[in-house]
Every structure is written in C-alpha cells, then in structure tokens.
Design a protein around this motif. Structure first.
Motif, PDB file in Angstrom:
ATOM      1  N   TYR A  91       0.847  -1.196  -0.086  1.00 14.10           N
ATOM      2  CA  TYR A  91       0.070   0.032  -0.033  1.00 14.10           C
ATOM      3  C   TYR A  91       0.845   1.174   0.075  1.00 14.10           C
ATOM      4  O   TYR A  91       1.720   1.265   0.673  1.00 14.10           O
ATOM      5  CB  TYR A  91      -1.013   0.140   1.229  1.00 14.10           C
ATOM      6  CG  TYR A  91      -1.646   1.383   1.353  1.00 14.10           C
ATOM      7  CD1 TYR A  91      -2.926   1.606   0.755  1.00 14.10           C
ATOM      8  CD2 TYR A  91      -1.164   2.448   2.357  1.00 14.10           C
ATOM      9  CE1 TYR A  91      -3.351   2.806   0.930  1.00 14.10           C
ATOM     10  CE2 TYR A  91      -1.931   3.545   2.081  1.00 14.10           C
ATOM     11  CZ  TYR A  91      -3.152   3.756   1.588  1.00 14.10           C
ATOM     12  OH  TYR A  91      -3.771   5.043   1.778  1.00 14.10           O
ATOM     13  N   CYS A 113      -5.785   1.689  -2.693  1.00 11.20           N
ATOM     14  CA  CYS A 113      -7.032   1.165  -2.945  1.00 11.20           C
ATOM     15  C   CYS A 113      -7.993   1.667  -4.395  1.00 11.20           C
ATOM     16  O   CYS A 113      -8.318   0.606  -5.111  1.00 11.20           O
ATOM     17  CB  CYS A 113      -8.012   0.947  -1.832  1.00 11.20           C
ATOM     18  SG  CYS A 113      -8.755   2.716  -1.330  1.00 11.20           S
ATOM     19  N   SER A 114      -8.002   2.707  -4.457  1.00 11.94           N
ATOM     20  CA  SER A 114      -8.649   3.459  -5.647  1.00 11.94           C
ATOM     21  C   SER A 114      -7.877   3.205  -6.895  1.00 11.94           C
ATOM     22  O   SER A 114      -8.412   2.881  -7.680  1.00 11.94           O
ATOM     23  CB  SER A 114      -9.134   4.652  -5.380  1.00 11.94           C
ATOM     24  OG  SER A 114      -8.129   5.603  -5.143  1.00 11.94           O
ATOM     25  N   VAL A 123      -8.295  -0.483  -7.953  1.00 10.39           N
ATOM     26  CA  VAL A 123      -9.653  -0.752  -8.460  1.00 10.39           C
ATOM     27  C   VAL A 123      -9.390   0.057  -9.921  1.00 10.39           C
ATOM     28  O   VAL A 123     -10.048  -0.996 -10.763  1.00 10.39           O
ATOM     29  CB  VAL A 123     -10.789  -0.153  -7.882  1.00 10.39           C
ATOM     30  CG1 VAL A 123     -11.772  -0.039  -8.569  1.00 10.39           C
ATOM     31  CG2 VAL A 123     -10.882  -0.998  -6.397  1.00 10.39           C
ATOM     32  N   LEU A 138     -18.107  -3.117  -6.828  1.00 15.84           N
ATOM     33  CA  LEU A 138     -17.336  -2.464  -5.932  1.00 15.84           C
ATOM     34  C   LEU A 138     -17.728  -2.399  -4.617  1.00 15.84           C
ATOM     35  O   LEU A 138     -19.193  -2.107  -4.377  1.00 15.84           O
ATOM     36  CB  LEU A 138     -16.922  -0.954  -6.455  1.00 15.84           C
ATOM     37  CG  LEU A 138     -16.497  -0.986  -7.726  1.00 15.84           C
ATOM     38  CD1 LEU A 138     -16.227   0.433  -8.142  1.00 15.84           C
ATOM     39  CD2 LEU A 138     -15.246  -1.821  -8.036  1.00 15.84           C
ATOM     40  N   HIS A 185     -12.688   3.104   1.919  1.00 22.40           N
ATOM     41  CA  HIS A 185     -11.847   2.026   1.362  1.00 22.40           C
ATOM     42  C   HIS A 185     -12.826   1.466   0.300  1.00 22.40           C
ATOM     43  O   HIS A 185     -14.017   1.499   0.357  1.00 22.40           O
ATOM     44  CB  HIS A 185     -11.430   1.180   2.470  1.00 22.40           C
ATOM     45  CG  HIS A 185     -10.469  -0.157   1.917  1.00 22.40           C
ATOM     46  ND1 HIS A 185      -9.162   0.365   1.524  1.00 22.40           N
ATOM     47  CD2 HIS A 185     -10.811  -1.113   1.936  1.00 22.40           C
ATOM     48  CE1 HIS A 185      -8.614  -0.791   1.116  1.00 22.40           C
ATOM     49  NE2 HIS A 185      -9.511  -1.668   1.293  1.00 22.40           N
ATOM     50  N   VAL A 186     -12.092   1.092  -0.884  1.00 19.89           N
ATOM     51  CA  VAL A 186     -12.731   0.253  -1.913  1.00 19.89           C
ATOM     52  C   VAL A 186     -12.032  -1.023  -1.944  1.00 19.89           C
ATOM     53  O   VAL A 186     -10.894  -1.223  -2.203  1.00 19.89           O
ATOM     54  CB  VAL A 186     -13.057   1.116  -3.034  1.00 19.89           C
ATOM     55  CG1 VAL A 186     -11.744   1.469  -3.792  1.00 19.89           C
ATOM     56  CG2 VAL A 186     -13.929   0.672  -4.057  1.00 19.89           C
ATOM     57  N   GLY A 187     -12.745  -1.989  -2.609  1.00 18.38           N
ATOM     58  CA  GLY A 187     -12.571  -3.166  -2.864  1.00 18.38           C
ATOM     59  C   GLY A 187     -13.179  -3.732  -4.231  1.00 18.38           C
ATOM     60  O   GLY A 187     -14.049  -3.243  -4.418  1.00 18.38           O
ATOM     61  N   HIS A 189      -8.539  -6.419  -2.661  1.00 19.29           N
ATOM     62  CA  HIS A 189      -8.292  -4.928  -2.108  1.00 19.29           C
ATOM     63  C   HIS A 189      -6.899  -4.958  -1.709  1.00 19.29           C
ATOM     64  O   HIS A 189      -5.946  -5.675  -1.792  1.00 19.29           O
ATOM     65  CB  HIS A 189      -9.128  -4.510  -1.004  1.00 19.29           C
ATOM     66  CG  HIS A 189      -8.826  -5.227   0.236  1.00 19.29           C
ATOM     67  ND1 HIS A 189      -8.426  -4.383   1.248  1.00 19.29           N
ATOM     68  CD2 HIS A 189      -8.735  -6.451   0.552  1.00 19.29           C
ATOM     69  CE1 HIS A 189      -8.139  -5.369   2.349  1.00 19.29           C
ATOM     70  NE2 HIS A 189      -8.551  -6.615   2.104  1.00 19.29           N
ATOM     71  N   SER A 233      -4.531  -3.985   1.346  1.00 20.09           N
ATOM     72  CA  SER A 233      -4.525  -3.604   2.965  1.00 20.09           C
ATOM     73  C   SER A 233      -3.470  -2.668   3.068  1.00 20.09           C
ATOM     74  O   SER A 233      -2.383  -2.804   2.360  1.00 20.09           O
ATOM     75  CB  SER A 233      -4.199  -5.100   3.303  1.00 20.09           C
ATOM     76  OG  SER A 233      -3.615  -4.797   4.782  1.00 20.09           O
ATOM     77  N   VAL A 269      -1.884  -5.866  -1.533  1.00 14.55           N
ATOM     78  CA  VAL A 269      -2.940  -6.478  -2.279  1.00 14.55           C
ATOM     79  C   VAL A 269      -3.025  -8.004  -1.856  1.00 14.55           C
ATOM     80  O   VAL A 269      -2.124  -8.578  -1.600  1.00 14.55           O
ATOM     81  CB  VAL A 269      -2.504  -6.415  -3.862  1.00 14.55           C
ATOM     82  CG1 VAL A 269      -3.677  -6.956  -4.510  1.00 14.55           C
ATOM     83  CG2 VAL A 269      -2.285  -4.991  -4.334  1.00 14.55           C
ATOM     84  N   TRP A 312     -13.806  -5.755   8.908  1.00 14.19           N
ATOM     85  CA  TRP A 312     -14.301  -5.268   7.414  1.00 14.19           C
ATOM     86  C   TRP A 312     -15.987  -5.295   7.741  1.00 14.19           C
ATOM     87  O   TRP A 312     -16.575  -4.492   7.298  1.00 14.19           O
ATOM     88  CB  TRP A 312     -13.757  -6.285   6.306  1.00 14.19           C
ATOM     89  CG  TRP A 312     -12.593  -5.947   5.934  1.00 14.19           C
ATOM     90  CD1 TRP A 312     -11.389  -6.679   6.145  1.00 14.19           C
ATOM     91  CD2 TRP A 312     -11.944  -4.458   5.528  1.00 14.19           C
ATOM     92  NE1 TRP A 312     -10.385  -6.078   5.853  1.00 14.19           N
ATOM     93  CE2 TRP A 312     -10.595  -4.843   5.344  1.00 14.19           C
ATOM     94  CE3 TRP A 312     -12.379  -3.329   5.282  1.00 14.19           C
ATOM     95  CZ2 TRP A 312      -9.469  -3.897   5.141  1.00 14.19           C
ATOM     96  CZ3 TRP A 312     -11.351  -2.227   4.841  1.00 14.19           C
ATOM     97  CH2 TRP A 312     -10.111  -2.629   4.764  1.00 14.19           C
TER      98      TRP A 312
END
Length: 157
Positions: free
Chosen positions: A52, A64-65, A68, A104, A115-117, A127, A129, A134, A144
C-alpha cells in the motif's frame, strides 16, 4: 456596442461558473463479463503483496482506488475515476446479498476516510490492505464487517 459586449461576456462567465460538475465517464466495452475465477486469480497473483502507498499507482506501491482503476482497465477495458469518492458515485447500489464478481465494495474506515475493493465471490473481496498490500479478505472479517458501507455495480455506457 461596449454594453452589448459586456453583457455577452458576463453571461458567458456566469454560465461557466454555474455549470454542474460533470459525471465521470466510462469507456464503453463489450458486454461480456470477464470477472471469473480464472481471471480474478490471475489478477490476484499478478498484484498479490504489492504494498500500500497512498497516492501510488504502480507495482512499487498502490492505494485502494488506484488498484480498482488498474483492475477494471485490465479486466474489462473500462476506465474508472481515480478516487474512492468518485468511484462511489458510479453505477447503482447493490444489496449485499446480491453481490456479483466485479462489484465494488465500499467501507467507511474513519470519520472521513473510505476504502474500496472488488468483490470476487464467496463473500470475499480483493483490495489493498495498508499492512499487507494487495490481498483477498473476507467480508465476514470482524474489522471489515463493522466498516462495510455499500456496494456498487458498474454499468457500461
């Protein structure tokens, strides 16, 4: 003549100032889903463990974004916006019990942080972390599950 020019300029500037913010646009793709176990596994293998990094967008560090965005570009040729906030505006809300691969999933991780996954099936999501990079996590994980916000299905234009 000067008054007419001033009025025209004022109307033009006023229109620019009051124009609504444009919605993010998605690049059209063929309506064939490639969010299947083989392709998800390949994506996970390719990115697994990439650390990350806030603002990052490469295999040396990614947030995260950005992950994606990169995943959607690779998997379905669709260009998504770069931030969680912009991504959250896309598509339509999907009830948690109707999630499909590629949806998503969004989480409220703090007062103003999100946060998005990407949902990958069997109540799991892919996602980035902050501590492990990843990875695939469970929506049932205590952390979560308590942060779950909503999910969106991205529609093609």
């Amino acid at each position: 003549m000067k008054k007419i020019l001033i009025v025209i300029l004022a109307l033009g500037l006023g229109a620019c100032a009051s124009a609504p913010e444009p919605k993010p646009k998605l690049k059209p793709v063929a309506p064939v889903s490639v969010w299947n176990d083989n392709n998800i596994s390949q994506l996970h293998s390719e990115w697994h463990g990439v650390p990350y990094r806030l603002g990052g967008g490469t295999k040396s560090g990614i947030d995260c974004s950005a992950f994606v965005s990169v995943a959607y570009e690779k998997m379905v040729g669709m260009t998504l916006p770069r931030t969680v906030r912009e991504q959250q505006r896309l598509g339509h809300t999907v009830p948690r019990n109707q999630l499909r691969k590629g949806d998503l999933v969004f989480f409220k991780t703090g007062k103003s942080t999100h946060h998005v996954g990407i949902y990958v099936g069997s109540d799991n999501f892919l996602h980035v972390s902050t501590s492990q990079g990843v990875k695939i996590s469970s929506l049932h994980n205590v952390y979560w599950a308590s942060k779950y916000w909503n999910a969106k299905r991205i529609s093609r234009i």
